[in-house]
Design a protein around this motif. Sequence first.
Motif, PDB file in Angstrom:
ATOM      1  N   ALA A  87      24.052 -11.640 -36.283  1.00  0.00           N
ATOM      2  CA  ALA A  87      23.610 -13.083 -35.992  1.00  0.00           C
ATOM      3  C   ALA A  87      22.157 -13.271 -35.370  1.00  0.00           C
ATOM      4  CB  ALA A  87      24.595 -13.677 -34.776  1.00  0.00           C
ATOM      5  N   GLN A  88      21.558 -12.033 -35.053  1.00  0.00           N
ATOM      6  CA  GLN A  88      20.192 -11.881 -34.711  1.00  0.00           C
ATOM      7  C   GLN A  88      19.164 -11.774 -36.024  1.00  0.00           C
ATOM      8  OE1 GLN A  88      19.110 -12.156 -31.309  1.00  0.00           O
ATOM      9  NE2 GLN A  88      21.312 -12.272 -31.034  1.00  0.00           N
ATOM     10  N   ARG A  89      19.783 -11.265 -37.196  1.00  0.00           N
ATOM     11  CA  ARG A  89      18.901 -10.985 -38.117  1.00  0.00           C
ATOM     12  C   ARG A  89      19.165 -12.354 -39.391  1.00  0.00           C
ATOM     13  NH1 ARG A  89      19.182  -7.187 -41.526  1.00  0.00           N
ATOM     14  NH2 ARG A  89      21.047  -6.487 -40.697  1.00  0.00           N
ATOM     15  N   HIS A  90      20.431 -12.743 -39.408  1.00  0.00           N
ATOM     16  CA  HIS A  90      20.737 -13.496 -40.219  1.00  0.00           C
ATOM     17  C   HIS A  90      20.850 -14.859 -40.131  1.00  0.00           C
ATOM     18  CE1 HIS A  90      22.691  -9.405 -41.937  1.00  0.00           C
ATOM     19  NE2 HIS A  90      21.433  -9.588 -42.307  1.00  0.00           N
ATOM     20  N   ARG A  91      19.814 -15.557 -39.929  1.00  0.00           N
ATOM     21  CA  ARG A  91      19.755 -16.881 -39.343  1.00  0.00           C
ATOM     22  C   ARG A  91      19.875 -18.019 -40.407  1.00  0.00           C
ATOM     23  NH1 ARG A  91      18.033 -16.919 -33.955  1.00  0.00           N
ATOM     24  NH2 ARG A  91      17.549 -14.823 -33.153  1.00  0.00           N
ATOM     25  N   ARG A  92      19.195 -17.916 -41.475  1.00  0.00           N
ATOM     26  CA  ARG A  92      19.330 -18.970 -42.087  1.00  0.00           C
ATOM     27  C   ARG A  92      19.587 -18.968 -43.708  1.00  0.00           C
ATOM     28  NH1 ARG A  92      13.635 -22.196 -42.036  1.00  0.00           N
ATOM     29  NH2 ARG A  92      14.436 -22.258 -39.871  1.00  0.00           N
ATOM     30  N   GLU A  93      20.547 -19.341 -44.294  1.00  0.00           N
ATOM     31  CA  GLU A  93      20.946 -19.338 -45.571  1.00  0.00           C
ATOM     32  C   GLU A  93      19.638 -20.094 -46.533  1.00  0.00           C
ATOM     33  OE1 GLU A  93      25.699 -19.156 -45.787  1.00  0.00           O
ATOM     34  OE2 GLU A  93      24.724 -21.088 -45.816  1.00  0.00           O
ATOM     35  N   GLY A  94      19.420 -19.783 -47.718  1.00  0.00           N
ATOM     36  CA  GLY A  94      18.673 -20.630 -48.693  1.00  0.00           C
ATOM     37  C   GLY A  94      18.408 -19.833 -49.790  1.00  0.00           C
ATOM     38  N   ALA A  95      17.319 -20.410 -50.396  1.00  0.00           N
ATOM     39  CA  ALA A  95      16.960 -19.713 -51.712  1.00  0.00           C
ATOM     40  C   ALA A  95      15.306 -19.560 -51.709  1.00  0.00           C
ATOM     41  CB  ALA A  95      17.178 -20.593 -53.022  1.00  0.00           C
ATOM     42  N   SER A  96      14.724 -18.823 -52.597  1.00  0.00           N
ATOM     43  CA  SER A  96      13.207 -18.542 -52.369  1.00  0.00           C
ATOM     44  C   SER A  96      12.989 -17.806 -53.940  1.00  0.00           C
ATOM     45  CB  SER A  96      12.918 -17.761 -51.559  1.00  0.00           C
ATOM     46  OG  SER A  96      13.261 -16.645 -51.481  1.00  0.00           O
ATOM     47  N   SER A  97      11.645 -18.039 -54.242  1.00  0.00           N
ATOM     48  CA  SER A  97      11.171 -17.457 -55.457  1.00  0.00           C
ATOM     49  C   SER A  97      10.172 -16.989 -55.621  1.00  0.00           C
ATOM     50  CB  SER A  97      11.183 -18.544 -56.810  1.00  0.00           C
ATOM     51  OG  SER A  97      10.587 -19.375 -56.451  1.00  0.00           O
ATOM     52  N   MET A  98       9.547 -16.063 -56.272  1.00  0.00           N
ATOM     53  CA  MET A  98       8.159 -15.475 -56.438  1.00  0.00           C
ATOM     54  C   MET A  98       8.130 -15.165 -58.001  1.00  0.00           C
ATOM     55  SD  MET A  98       6.155 -12.398 -54.910  1.00  0.00           S
ATOM     56  CE  MET A  98       6.032 -13.170 -53.332  1.00  0.00           C
ATOM     57  N   GLY A  99       7.519 -16.041 -58.864  1.00  0.00           N
ATOM     58  CA  GLY A  99       7.329 -15.880 -60.099  1.00  0.00           C
ATOM     59  C   GLY A  99       8.612 -15.977 -60.831  1.00  0.00           C
ATOM     60  N   ALA A 100       8.997 -14.738 -61.653  1.00  0.00           N
ATOM     61  CA  ALA A 100      10.235 -15.026 -62.147  1.00  0.00           C
ATOM     62  C   ALA A 100      11.463 -14.683 -61.350  1.00  0.00           C
ATOM     63  CB  ALA A 100      10.385 -14.298 -63.259  1.00  0.00           C
ATOM     64  N   THR A 101      11.090 -13.903 -60.286  1.00  0.00           N
ATOM     65  CA  THR A 101      12.063 -13.372 -59.298  1.00  0.00           C
ATOM     66  C   THR A 101      12.785 -14.526 -58.420  1.00  0.00           C
ATOM     67  OG1 THR A 101      11.421 -11.393 -59.491  1.00  0.00           O
ATOM     68  CG2 THR A 101      12.659 -11.632 -57.572  1.00  0.00           C
TER      69      THR A 101
END
Length: 346
Positions: free
Chosen positions: A298-312
């Motif tokens: 709970a201290q480190r895993h606070r937010r679900e979500g998506a991200s990207s950088m270029g093709a990754t």
Amino acid sequence: MSRVGDCRVLARGLGRPMAGLALWVALAASGAMAQTPGAASGGTAAPPSLNQWLDRLQDASRRRAYIGTFVVSAGTTMSASKIWHVCDGTQQMERIDSLTGTARTTLRKNDEVLTLVPESRVAWAEKREALRPFPDQIKTPGNAIEEHYTLRLLGVERVAGFDADVLHIQPRDALRFGYRVWSEKQTGLTVKMQTLDGQGQVIEQMVFSELQLDAPVKMDTLSKLMAKTQGYKILRPQLNKTTPEAQGWRLRQDVPGFQGMSSHTRGDPAAPAGSLPMQWVFSDGLSSVSLFVEPFDAQRHRREGASSMGATHSLTVRLGQHWLTAMGEVPPATLREFAQSLERLR
């Protein structure tokens, strides 16, 4: 074809056994690399298949000695590295120096990888299943690449002073990206590569800005550099080969075209199943996905979500008492399919 850090090749070597993605077999016997795939002496050339072209690209990377500078661009981010590559027929070695961002040198000899960070005087020593040259490609056990991609030849263009055949590798569905690859005509070495989204737009590119083929790279010189770690703190991550089932995980339904390639945990191998961070790698032969699963914090895993950088792209979600990070050079919808299919066995 693959994650962007200071340089995509470095990121692959350090964080994504993309392959652990496995190596290609050679295209043909003597003289094959000097021919276009499918060429036959004294007759009409047979149309080359996608697999023939990919074999040629990978074989050229493994067999040639070369020195070059390559540039990676992804969105507004650009980085450059210098590479020395040599193979004596049985062993391969590479040296990759970052020219932008944090200074570091990565040395690889077959499955041994050493990354030196002068600023912190730290060196990371790891084992990898195979040395993956530029570009990073995989051959899945079933070799079903042509079920998911098609090939079109676009002509010849000049890159880094060399004439190159231009290949357009198109996906048959929306679960993977497309690619344009520039293959040097005489040797087959990839000198430029672009990753394309569903609309055909370039989302990431890597290219040699200068290249010396058949360069005087010495295996023993690189080996001596790999042994010079005086003054560095050597870190050796403890990686344990495992299976997802042994760690209590499975895919409820396969994601079309992707096969499990490898899995490992980090830490004490005697720890209870599911208590260590696990990485599970998948490939369709060109694209790869890594599933990183760890106990929820709970201290480190606070937010679900998506991200990207270029093709990754990456996706983070909570799965009961565990936290999943799905990452790969695939569209976001592909990562969602993996996340929705992953389930706990116990």
